[in-house]
Enzyme design. Structure first.
Site, PDB file in Angstrom:
ATOM      1  N   THR A 169      -5.341   2.318  -0.165  1.00 16.85           N
ATOM      2  CA  THR A 169      -5.228   1.813  -1.311  1.00 16.85           C
ATOM      3  C   THR A 169      -5.528   0.398  -1.256  1.00 16.85           C
ATOM      4  O   THR A 169      -6.342  -0.048  -2.155  1.00 16.85           O
ATOM      5  CB  THR A 169      -3.674   2.046  -1.780  1.00 16.85           C
ATOM      6  OG1 THR A 169      -3.454   3.491  -1.851  1.00 16.85           O
ATOM      7  CG2 THR A 169      -3.467   1.642  -3.271  1.00 16.85           C
ATOM      8  N   ASP A 170      -5.171  -0.302  -0.381  1.00 22.16           N
ATOM      9  CA  ASP A 170      -5.288  -1.637   0.002  1.00 22.16           C
ATOM     10  C   ASP A 170      -6.931  -2.023   0.062  1.00 22.16           C
ATOM     11  O   ASP A 170      -7.503  -2.731  -0.489  1.00 22.16           O
ATOM     12  CB  ASP A 170      -4.798  -2.235   1.357  1.00 22.16           C
ATOM     13  CG  ASP A 170      -3.414  -2.826   0.820  1.00 22.16           C
ATOM     14  OD1 ASP A 170      -3.227  -3.333  -0.235  1.00 22.16           O
ATOM     15  OD2 ASP A 170      -2.672  -3.091   1.989  1.00 22.16           O
ATOM     16  N   ILE A 171      -7.523  -0.954   0.969  1.00 23.72           N
ATOM     17  CA  ILE A 171      -8.971  -1.057   1.211  1.00 23.72           C
ATOM     18  C   ILE A 171      -9.848  -0.927  -0.056  1.00 23.72           C
ATOM     19  O   ILE A 171     -10.622  -1.589  -0.530  1.00 23.72           O
ATOM     20  CB  ILE A 171      -9.349  -0.330   2.270  1.00 23.72           C
ATOM     21  CG1 ILE A 171      -8.793  -0.678   3.738  1.00 23.72           C
ATOM     22  CG2 ILE A 171     -10.907  -0.085   2.480  1.00 23.72           C
ATOM     23  CD1 ILE A 171      -8.731   0.248   4.915  1.00 23.72           C
TER      24      ILE A 171
ATOM     25  N   GLY B 291      -9.611  -3.761  -2.300  1.00 18.95           N
ATOM     26  CA  GLY B 291     -10.402  -4.671  -1.909  1.00 18.95           C
ATOM     27  C   GLY B 291     -12.002  -4.463  -2.112  1.00 18.95           C
ATOM     28  O   GLY B 291     -12.883  -5.311  -2.635  1.00 18.95           O
TER      29      GLY B 291
ATOM     30  N   ASP C  82       0.999  -1.508   0.084  1.00 21.54           N
ATOM     31  CA  ASP C  82       0.066   0.090   0.141  1.00 21.54           C
ATOM     32  C   ASP C  82       0.782   1.262   0.082  1.00 21.54           C
ATOM     33  O   ASP C  82       0.704   2.242  -0.955  1.00 21.54           O
ATOM     34  CB  ASP C  82      -0.978   0.017   1.257  1.00 21.54           C
ATOM     35  CG  ASP C  82      -1.735   1.227   1.365  1.00 21.54           C
ATOM     36  OD1 ASP C  82      -2.919   1.300   0.962  1.00 21.54           O
ATOM     37  OD2 ASP C  82      -1.072   2.210   2.044  1.00 21.54           O
TER      38      ASP C  82
END
Length: 441
Positions: free
Chosen positions: A204-206, A209, A176
Protein backbone atom coordinates in the site's frame (compact mmCIF):
# COMPACT_ATOMS: atom_id res chain seq x y z
CA UNK A 1 27.10 24.27 -8.89
CA UNK A 2 25.52 27.72 -8.64
CA UNK A 3 23.66 28.49 -11.82
CA UNK A 4 23.55 24.86 -12.94
CA UNK A 5 19.98 24.37 -11.78
CA UNK A 6 17.28 26.65 -13.06
CA UNK A 7 15.97 28.81 -10.28
CA UNK A 8 12.97 30.20 -12.16
CA UNK A 9 10.45 27.59 -11.17
CA UNK A 10 9.84 25.84 -14.45
CA UNK A 11 10.90 22.74 -16.28
CA UNK A 12 13.47 23.27 -18.95
CA UNK A 13 12.13 22.61 -22.42
CA UNK A 14 13.80 19.43 -23.58
CA UNK A 15 14.83 19.10 -27.19
CA UNK A 16 13.19 16.32 -29.18
CA UNK A 17 16.01 16.33 -31.69
CA UNK A 18 18.90 13.92 -31.72
CA UNK A 19 20.87 16.37 -29.59
CA UNK A 20 18.43 15.71 -26.74
CA UNK A 21 19.10 11.98 -26.76
CA UNK A 22 20.79 10.64 -23.67
CA UNK A 23 19.32 13.22 -21.31
CA UNK A 24 17.44 12.17 -18.20
CA UNK A 25 13.71 13.01 -18.51
CA UNK A 26 13.52 15.19 -15.40
CA UNK A 27 16.84 16.96 -15.70
CA UNK A 28 16.38 20.53 -14.48
CA UNK A 29 13.49 19.68 -12.15
CA UNK A 30 14.08 20.36 -8.46
CA UNK A 31 12.14 18.38 -5.83
CA UNK A 32 11.97 19.44 -2.18
CA UNK A 33 11.40 16.22 -0.27
CA UNK A 34 9.84 16.57 3.19
CA UNK A 35 8.92 12.89 3.44
CA UNK A 36 10.17 9.99 5.51
CA UNK A 37 9.75 6.22 5.87
CA UNK A 38 8.45 4.58 2.65
CA UNK A 39 5.59 5.95 0.51
CA UNK A 40 7.06 9.44 0.15
CA UNK A 41 10.74 8.45 -0.16
CA UNK A 42 9.80 5.79 -2.72
CA UNK A 43 8.00 8.46 -4.77
CA UNK A 44 10.88 10.92 -4.63
CA UNK A 45 13.43 8.20 -5.40
CA UNK A 46 11.55 7.48 -8.63
CA UNK A 47 11.74 11.19 -9.49
CA UNK A 48 15.46 11.16 -8.68
CA UNK A 49 15.96 8.10 -10.88
CA UNK A 50 14.47 10.12 -13.75
CA UNK A 51 16.97 12.92 -13.25
CA UNK A 52 15.29 15.31 -10.83
CA UNK A 53 17.45 17.02 -8.21
CA UNK A 54 15.92 15.72 -4.98
CA UNK A 55 16.72 17.62 -1.78
CA UNK A 56 15.74 15.46 1.18
CA UNK A 57 15.02 17.41 4.37
CA UNK A 58 15.83 15.48 7.55
CA UNK A 59 15.65 16.18 11.25
CA UNK A 60 19.16 17.12 12.44
CA UNK A 61 19.19 14.58 15.27
CA UNK A 62 17.06 11.65 14.13
CA UNK A 63 17.10 11.84 10.38
CA UNK A 64 14.62 9.72 8.49
CA UNK A 65 12.94 7.23 10.83
CA UNK A 66 14.19 4.32 8.73
CA UNK A 67 17.83 5.14 9.48
CA UNK A 68 17.31 3.19 12.72
CA UNK A 69 15.12 0.42 11.29
CA UNK A 70 17.22 -2.70 11.48
CA UNK A 71 19.02 -4.94 11.49
CA UNK A 72 20.31 -5.43 8.91
CA UNK A 73 22.70 -2.48 8.76
CA UNK A 74 25.59 -1.94 6.39
CA UNK A 75 28.56 -1.28 8.67
CA UNK A 76 30.74 1.77 8.23
CA UNK A 77 34.00 0.62 6.70
CA UNK A 78 36.13 3.20 8.49
CA UNK A 79 35.69 5.67 11.33
CA UNK A 80 34.73 9.18 10.36
CA UNK A 81 34.42 12.51 12.05
CA UNK A 82 31.95 15.32 11.60
CA UNK A 83 31.93 18.86 12.90
CA UNK A 84 28.40 18.39 14.20
CA UNK A 85 26.94 16.19 16.91
CA UNK A 86 26.33 13.05 14.91
CA UNK A 87 23.47 10.71 15.68
CA UNK A 88 25.28 7.44 16.33
CA UNK A 89 23.66 4.94 14.00
CA UNK A 90 25.04 1.39 13.97
CA UNK A 91 25.51 1.74 10.23
CA UNK A 92 23.37 2.63 7.24
CA UNK A 93 20.15 0.61 7.49
CA UNK A 94 19.17 -1.60 4.58
CA UNK A 95 15.65 -0.17 4.79
CA UNK A 96 16.87 3.42 4.41
CA UNK A 97 19.28 2.49 1.62
CA UNK A 98 16.48 0.84 -0.38
CA UNK A 99 14.49 4.02 -1.11
CA UNK A 100 16.87 6.99 -0.88
CA UNK A 101 19.31 6.83 -3.76
CA UNK A 102 19.83 9.83 -6.06
CA UNK A 103 19.09 12.38 -3.32
CA UNK A 104 20.85 15.08 -1.34
CA UNK A 105 20.29 15.27 2.43
CA UNK A 106 20.03 18.52 4.36
CA UNK A 107 19.56 18.72 8.12
CA UNK A 108 16.92 21.34 8.95
CA UNK A 109 14.92 21.84 12.15
CA UNK A 110 11.50 22.93 10.95
CA UNK A 111 10.39 23.75 14.49
CA UNK A 112 12.73 26.75 14.43
CA UNK A 113 11.82 29.82 12.40
CA UNK A 114 15.18 30.01 10.65
CA UNK A 115 14.69 26.39 9.57
CA UNK A 116 11.25 27.18 8.22
CA UNK A 117 12.72 30.17 6.39
CA UNK A 118 15.13 27.85 4.61
CA UNK A 119 12.22 25.60 3.59
CA UNK A 120 10.31 28.59 2.19
CA UNK A 121 13.36 29.77 0.27
CA UNK A 122 13.93 26.32 -1.18
CA UNK A 123 10.24 26.03 -2.09
CA UNK A 124 10.54 29.29 -3.99
CA UNK A 125 13.29 27.71 -6.10
CA UNK A 126 11.72 24.28 -6.52
CA UNK A 127 9.37 22.73 -9.05
CA UNK A 128 7.90 20.10 -6.73
CA UNK A 129 7.40 19.68 -2.98
CA UNK A 130 6.43 16.30 -1.54
CA UNK A 131 5.39 15.92 2.12
CA UNK A 132 3.79 13.27 4.31
CA UNK A 133 2.97 15.13 7.51
CA UNK A 134 -0.38 14.65 9.24
CA UNK A 135 -2.84 17.02 7.51
CA UNK A 136 -2.74 20.48 9.04
CA UNK A 137 0.74 20.16 10.55
CA UNK A 138 2.54 22.15 7.87
CA UNK A 139 -0.19 24.78 7.91
CA UNK A 140 0.71 25.40 11.55
CA UNK A 141 4.23 26.22 10.32
CA UNK A 142 2.95 28.45 7.48
CA UNK A 143 4.24 25.86 5.00
CA UNK A 144 0.93 24.72 3.53
CA UNK A 145 0.17 24.65 -0.19
CA UNK A 146 -1.72 27.93 0.16
CA UNK A 147 1.24 29.52 1.96
CA UNK A 148 3.86 28.39 -0.52
CA UNK A 149 1.74 29.03 -3.60
CA UNK A 150 1.93 32.73 -2.74
CA UNK A 151 5.72 32.47 -2.92
CA UNK A 152 5.85 30.18 -5.93
CA UNK A 153 2.63 29.89 -7.98
CA UNK A 154 4.25 27.24 -10.19
CA UNK A 155 4.98 24.84 -7.32
CA UNK A 156 3.49 21.33 -7.59
CA UNK A 157 2.75 20.43 -3.98
CA UNK A 158 2.08 16.74 -3.26
CA UNK A 159 0.71 15.61 0.10
CA UNK A 160 0.76 11.94 1.12
CA UNK A 161 -1.26 10.93 4.17
CA UNK A 162 -3.02 7.93 5.64
CA UNK A 163 -6.58 8.99 4.92
CA UNK A 164 -6.44 12.15 2.79
CA UNK A 165 -6.75 15.87 3.44
CA UNK A 166 -10.52 15.80 4.01
CA UNK A 167 -13.05 13.58 5.77
CA UNK A 168 -13.58 12.46 9.37
CA UNK A 169 -10.33 10.41 9.49
CA UNK A 170 -8.03 13.05 8.00
CA UNK A 171 -6.10 13.66 11.23
CA UNK A 172 -5.49 9.96 11.94
CA UNK A 173 -1.98 8.67 11.35
CA UNK A 174 -1.86 5.86 8.82
CA UNK A 175 0.56 2.97 8.46
CA UNK A 176 0.60 0.46 5.63
CA UNK A 177 -0.50 -2.51 7.73
CA UNK A 178 -3.41 -0.55 9.26
CA UNK A 179 -4.68 0.52 5.85
CA UNK A 180 -4.26 -3.02 4.50
CA UNK A 181 -6.62 -4.09 7.27
CA UNK A 182 -9.04 -1.18 7.03
CA UNK A 183 -9.30 -0.94 3.23
CA UNK A 184 -10.05 -4.56 2.40
CA UNK A 185 -6.69 -5.98 1.33
CA UNK A 186 -6.07 -8.04 4.44
CA UNK A 187 -9.60 -9.46 4.26
CA UNK A 188 -8.85 -11.04 0.87
CA UNK A 189 -5.28 -12.14 1.64
CA UNK A 190 -4.49 -15.51 3.19
CA UNK A 191 -5.66 -19.09 3.01
CA UNK A 192 -9.38 -19.75 2.66
CA UNK A 193 -9.61 -21.44 6.06
CA UNK A 194 -7.06 -19.21 7.80
CA UNK A 195 -6.98 -15.75 9.35
CA UNK A 196 -6.41 -12.56 7.34
CA UNK A 197 -2.73 -11.76 6.75
CA UNK A 198 -0.78 -8.79 5.47
CA UNK A 199 1.06 -8.85 2.17
CA UNK A 200 4.76 -9.66 2.57
CA UNK A 201 5.91 -6.20 1.44
CA UNK A 202 4.34 -2.80 2.23
CA UNK A 203 2.41 -2.78 -1.02
CA UNK A 204 0.00 0.00 0.00
CA UNK A 205 2.87 2.37 0.77
CA UNK A 206 4.64 1.48 -2.47
CA UNK A 207 1.51 1.85 -4.60
CA UNK A 208 0.79 5.23 -2.99
CA UNK A 209 4.30 6.32 -3.90
CA UNK A 210 3.74 5.14 -7.47
CA UNK A 211 0.40 6.94 -7.74
CA UNK A 212 1.91 10.14 -6.36
CA UNK A 213 4.90 9.94 -8.70
CA UNK A 214 2.53 9.64 -11.68
CA UNK A 215 0.34 12.48 -10.43
CA UNK A 216 3.39 14.74 -10.06
CA UNK A 217 4.44 14.00 -13.63
CA UNK A 218 0.93 14.86 -14.87
CA UNK A 219 0.86 18.08 -12.82
CA UNK A 220 4.21 19.14 -14.29
CA UNK A 221 2.82 18.60 -17.79
CA UNK A 222 -0.34 20.52 -16.89
CA UNK A 223 1.82 23.37 -15.59
CA UNK A 224 3.43 23.74 -18.99
CA UNK A 225 0.02 24.75 -20.32
CA UNK A 226 -1.51 26.57 -17.34
CA UNK A 227 1.61 28.14 -15.90
CA UNK A 228 0.48 27.14 -12.41
CA UNK A 229 1.21 24.34 -9.99
CA UNK A 230 -1.45 22.55 -8.01
CA UNK A 231 -2.03 20.53 -4.86
CA UNK A 232 -1.97 16.74 -5.13
CA UNK A 233 -3.84 14.90 -2.36
CA UNK A 234 -2.68 11.26 -2.20
CA UNK A 235 -3.58 8.84 0.56
CA UNK A 236 -2.96 5.25 1.51
CA UNK A 237 -6.70 4.71 2.04
CA UNK A 238 -7.71 5.87 -1.43
CA UNK A 239 -4.81 4.07 -3.08
CA UNK A 240 -5.58 0.78 -1.40
CA UNK A 241 -9.29 1.01 -2.20
CA UNK A 242 -8.50 1.76 -5.85
CA UNK A 243 -6.18 -1.23 -6.28
CA UNK A 244 -8.89 -3.65 -5.14
CA UNK A 245 -9.68 -3.45 -8.87
CA UNK A 246 -11.99 -6.26 -10.02
CA UNK A 247 -12.60 -7.38 -6.43
CA UNK A 248 -14.09 -3.96 -5.70
CA UNK A 249 -16.09 -4.08 -8.92
CA UNK A 250 -17.52 -7.48 -8.04
CA UNK A 251 -18.91 -5.95 -4.87
CA UNK A 252 -20.05 -2.63 -6.34
CA UNK A 253 -21.73 -4.17 -9.40
CA UNK A 254 -22.82 -7.57 -8.14
CA UNK A 255 -22.95 -7.12 -4.35
CA UNK A 256 -20.51 -10.04 -4.14
CA UNK A 257 -18.61 -10.06 -0.86
CA UNK A 258 -14.97 -11.05 -1.28
CA UNK A 259 -13.25 -13.91 0.48
CA UNK A 260 -9.76 -15.30 0.88
CA UNK A 261 -8.58 -17.74 -1.75
CA UNK A 262 -4.94 -18.32 -0.82
CA UNK A 263 -3.10 -18.65 -4.13
CA UNK A 264 -6.23 -19.84 -5.96
CA UNK A 265 -8.34 -17.72 -8.30
CA UNK A 266 -12.10 -17.58 -7.74
CA UNK A 267 -12.82 -17.66 -11.49
CA UNK A 268 -10.02 -19.80 -12.97
CA UNK A 269 -8.90 -23.36 -12.28
CA UNK A 270 -6.24 -24.59 -12.09
CA UNK A 271 -4.54 -21.32 -11.18
CA UNK A 272 -2.55 -21.69 -7.96
CA UNK A 273 0.50 -22.98 -6.14
CA UNK A 274 1.04 -26.73 -5.90
CA UNK A 275 3.43 -28.55 -3.58
CA UNK A 276 6.20 -30.59 -5.15
CA UNK A 277 8.46 -33.18 -3.60
CA UNK A 278 10.93 -30.49 -2.50
CA UNK A 279 9.21 -27.13 -2.88
CA UNK A 280 6.34 -25.37 -4.58
CA UNK A 281 5.39 -24.38 -8.11
CA UNK A 282 2.74 -22.01 -9.43
CA UNK A 283 0.69 -23.08 -12.45
CA UNK A 284 -1.97 -21.11 -14.31
CA UNK A 285 -4.18 -22.65 -17.00
CA UNK A 286 -6.23 -19.66 -18.12
CA UNK A 287 -7.97 -21.32 -21.08
CA UNK A 288 -8.91 -24.71 -22.49
CA UNK A 289 -5.81 -24.99 -24.68
CA UNK A 290 -3.50 -24.36 -21.75
CA UNK A 291 -5.35 -26.92 -19.65
CA UNK A 292 -5.00 -29.46 -22.45
CA UNK A 293 -1.27 -28.74 -22.63
CA UNK A 294 -0.97 -29.30 -18.88
CA UNK A 295 -2.77 -32.65 -19.10
CA UNK A 296 -0.53 -33.77 -21.96
CA UNK A 297 2.66 -32.71 -20.16
CA UNK A 298 1.61 -34.57 -17.01
CA UNK A 299 0.73 -37.64 -19.10
CA UNK A 300 -2.91 -37.54 -18.10
CA UNK A 301 -4.59 -36.91 -21.49
CA UNK A 302 -7.90 -38.36 -20.30
CA UNK A 303 -8.45 -35.31 -18.12
CA UNK A 304 -8.83 -33.17 -21.26
CA UNK A 305 -11.98 -35.02 -22.28
CA UNK A 306 -13.41 -35.58 -18.81
CA UNK A 307 -16.88 -33.97 -18.81
CA UNK A 308 -16.17 -32.44 -15.42
CA UNK A 309 -13.21 -30.48 -16.78
CA UNK A 310 -14.12 -29.59 -20.39
CA UNK A 311 -14.42 -25.82 -19.88
CA UNK A 312 -13.05 -23.38 -17.37
CA UNK A 313 -16.52 -23.07 -15.83
CA UNK A 314 -16.57 -26.87 -15.42
CA UNK A 315 -13.13 -26.84 -13.85
CA UNK A 316 -14.08 -24.05 -11.42
CA UNK A 317 -17.25 -25.90 -10.45
CA UNK A 318 -15.30 -29.11 -9.90
CA UNK A 319 -12.04 -27.72 -8.55
CA UNK A 320 -12.51 -29.84 -5.41
CA UNK A 321 -12.03 -32.90 -7.61
CA UNK A 322 -9.50 -31.56 -10.12
CA UNK A 323 -6.98 -29.94 -7.76
CA UNK A 324 -6.37 -33.07 -5.63
CA UNK A 325 -5.76 -35.05 -8.84
CA UNK A 326 -3.15 -32.57 -10.04
CA UNK A 327 -1.62 -32.22 -6.58
CA UNK A 328 -1.19 -36.00 -6.31
CA UNK A 329 0.78 -36.00 -9.57
CA UNK A 330 2.95 -33.01 -8.75
CA UNK A 331 3.90 -33.95 -5.21
CA UNK A 332 5.60 -37.10 -6.55
CA UNK A 333 8.07 -35.03 -8.55
CA UNK A 334 10.77 -32.52 -7.62
CA UNK A 335 10.32 -28.92 -8.59
CA UNK A 336 13.01 -29.20 -11.25
CA UNK A 337 11.34 -32.28 -12.73
CA UNK A 338 8.06 -30.39 -13.03
CA UNK A 339 9.82 -27.39 -14.58
CA UNK A 340 11.46 -29.67 -17.16
CA UNK A 341 8.16 -31.38 -17.97
CA UNK A 342 6.30 -28.10 -18.47
CA UNK A 343 9.04 -26.29 -20.38
CA UNK A 344 7.89 -25.33 -23.86
CA UNK A 345 4.27 -26.44 -23.49
CA UNK A 346 2.85 -22.91 -23.72
CA UNK A 347 1.59 -22.91 -20.15
CA UNK A 348 2.40 -20.12 -17.66
CA UNK A 349 4.29 -21.61 -14.70
CA UNK A 350 7.10 -20.81 -12.32
CA UNK A 351 8.74 -22.01 -9.11
CA UNK A 352 8.08 -20.29 -5.80
CA UNK A 353 11.52 -18.79 -5.23
CA UNK A 354 13.08 -17.47 -2.06
CA UNK A 355 15.18 -14.30 -2.30
CA UNK A 356 18.42 -16.12 -3.01
CA UNK A 357 16.76 -17.95 -5.88
CA UNK A 358 15.13 -14.71 -7.06
CA UNK A 359 18.42 -12.83 -7.33
CA UNK A 360 20.14 -15.88 -8.86
CA UNK A 361 17.41 -16.03 -11.51
CA UNK A 362 18.98 -15.93 -15.01
CA UNK A 363 16.51 -13.29 -16.19
CA UNK A 364 17.24 -11.06 -13.19
CA UNK A 365 20.93 -11.31 -13.99
CA UNK A 366 20.45 -10.81 -17.73
CA UNK A 367 18.44 -7.64 -17.15
CA UNK A 368 21.03 -6.26 -14.72
CA UNK A 369 18.29 -5.63 -12.16
CA UNK A 370 20.74 -5.56 -9.25
CA UNK A 371 23.15 -2.62 -9.30
CA UNK A 372 26.33 -2.08 -7.30
CA UNK A 373 26.92 1.42 -6.02
CA UNK A 374 29.96 2.79 -4.20
CA UNK A 375 29.03 4.49 -0.93
CA UNK A 376 31.71 6.77 0.55
CA UNK A 377 31.44 5.35 4.07
CA UNK A 378 30.02 1.82 3.81
CA UNK A 379 31.68 0.75 0.57
CA UNK A 380 29.96 -1.28 -2.12
CA UNK A 381 26.21 -1.64 -1.71
CA UNK A 382 23.84 -3.68 -3.83
CA UNK A 383 20.38 -2.38 -4.66
CA UNK A 384 17.52 -3.12 -7.00
CA UNK A 385 17.73 -0.59 -9.82
CA UNK A 386 14.92 1.25 -11.61
CA UNK A 387 12.13 -1.00 -12.88
CA UNK A 388 11.78 0.70 -16.27
CA UNK A 389 14.38 1.13 -19.00
CA UNK A 390 14.38 3.87 -21.63
CA UNK A 391 15.68 3.60 -25.18
CA UNK A 392 17.43 7.00 -25.06
CA UNK A 393 17.52 8.27 -21.47
CA UNK A 394 20.30 6.79 -19.30
CA UNK A 395 17.98 6.00 -16.37
CA UNK A 396 19.81 3.89 -13.79
CA UNK A 397 23.20 4.32 -15.45
CA UNK A 398 24.78 6.62 -12.86
CA UNK A 399 23.14 5.91 -9.52
CA UNK A 400 24.19 8.14 -6.65
CA UNK A 401 24.38 6.44 -3.23
CA UNK A 402 21.83 7.31 -0.55
CA UNK A 403 23.19 10.28 1.37
CA UNK A 404 24.48 10.44 4.91
CA UNK A 405 22.39 12.51 7.30
CA UNK A 406 22.83 16.20 6.44
CA UNK A 407 25.63 15.44 4.02
CA UNK A 408 24.66 18.25 1.63
CA UNK A 409 23.37 20.97 3.96
CA UNK A 410 26.18 23.42 3.33
CA UNK A 411 26.33 22.64 -0.38
CA UNK A 412 22.59 23.30 -0.85
CA UNK A 413 22.61 26.48 1.23
CA UNK A 414 25.47 27.83 -0.86
CA UNK A 415 24.66 26.61 -4.37
CA UNK A 416 20.86 26.68 -4.37
CA UNK A 417 20.09 29.55 -1.99
CA UNK A 418 23.30 31.52 -2.50
CA UNK A 419 23.94 31.83 1.25
CA UNK A 420 27.09 33.62 2.32
CA UNK A 421 29.40 32.29 5.00
CA UNK A 422 27.76 34.63 7.53
CA UNK A 423 24.25 33.54 6.55
CA UNK A 424 25.19 29.90 6.97
CA UNK A 425 26.74 30.69 10.34
CA UNK A 426 23.56 32.45 11.47
CA UNK A 427 21.34 29.56 10.30
CA UNK A 428 23.47 27.10 12.24
CA UNK A 429 23.78 29.32 15.33
CA UNK A 430 19.98 29.68 15.50
CA UNK A 431 19.50 25.91 15.29
CA UNK A 432 17.63 26.04 11.99
CA UNK A 433 20.33 24.14 10.09
CA UNK A 434 23.02 21.67 11.08
CA UNK A 435 26.22 21.12 9.13
CA UNK A 436 27.71 17.65 8.82
CA UNK A 437 31.16 17.93 7.27
CA UNK A 438 32.03 14.25 7.08
CA UNK A 439 35.66 13.28 6.87
CA UNK A 440 37.54 10.05 7.47
CA UNK A 441 39.75 9.98 10.53
Amino acid sequence: MRGFYKCANSIRQHSTSASGAGQLPLKGVRVLDLTRILAGPFCTMLLGDLGAEVIKVEHPQRGDDTRTWGPPFKDYEQPFATQSSFAKFPGESAYYLSVNRNKKSIAIDMKIESGRTIIRELAAKSDVLVENFVPGKLAEMQLSFEDLQKINPRLVYASISGYGQTGPYKYKPGYDVIIEAEAGLMHITGEKSGPPVKVGVAVTDIMTGLYTHGAIMAALLARQQSGRGQHIDASLMQTQTSILANIASNYLIGSQEAERWGTCHPSIAPYQVFATQDGNICIGAGNNQQFASLCTALQRPELKTDSRFLTNADRVANRGILIPILQDILKRKTTQQVLDILEGCGLPFGPVNNLQQTFDHPQVKARNIVRQVEHPFVGQIKMVGPAVEFSDAPVGKDIQPPPMLGQHTEQVLRSVLGYSKDQIHNAVASGGATLFRYSTS
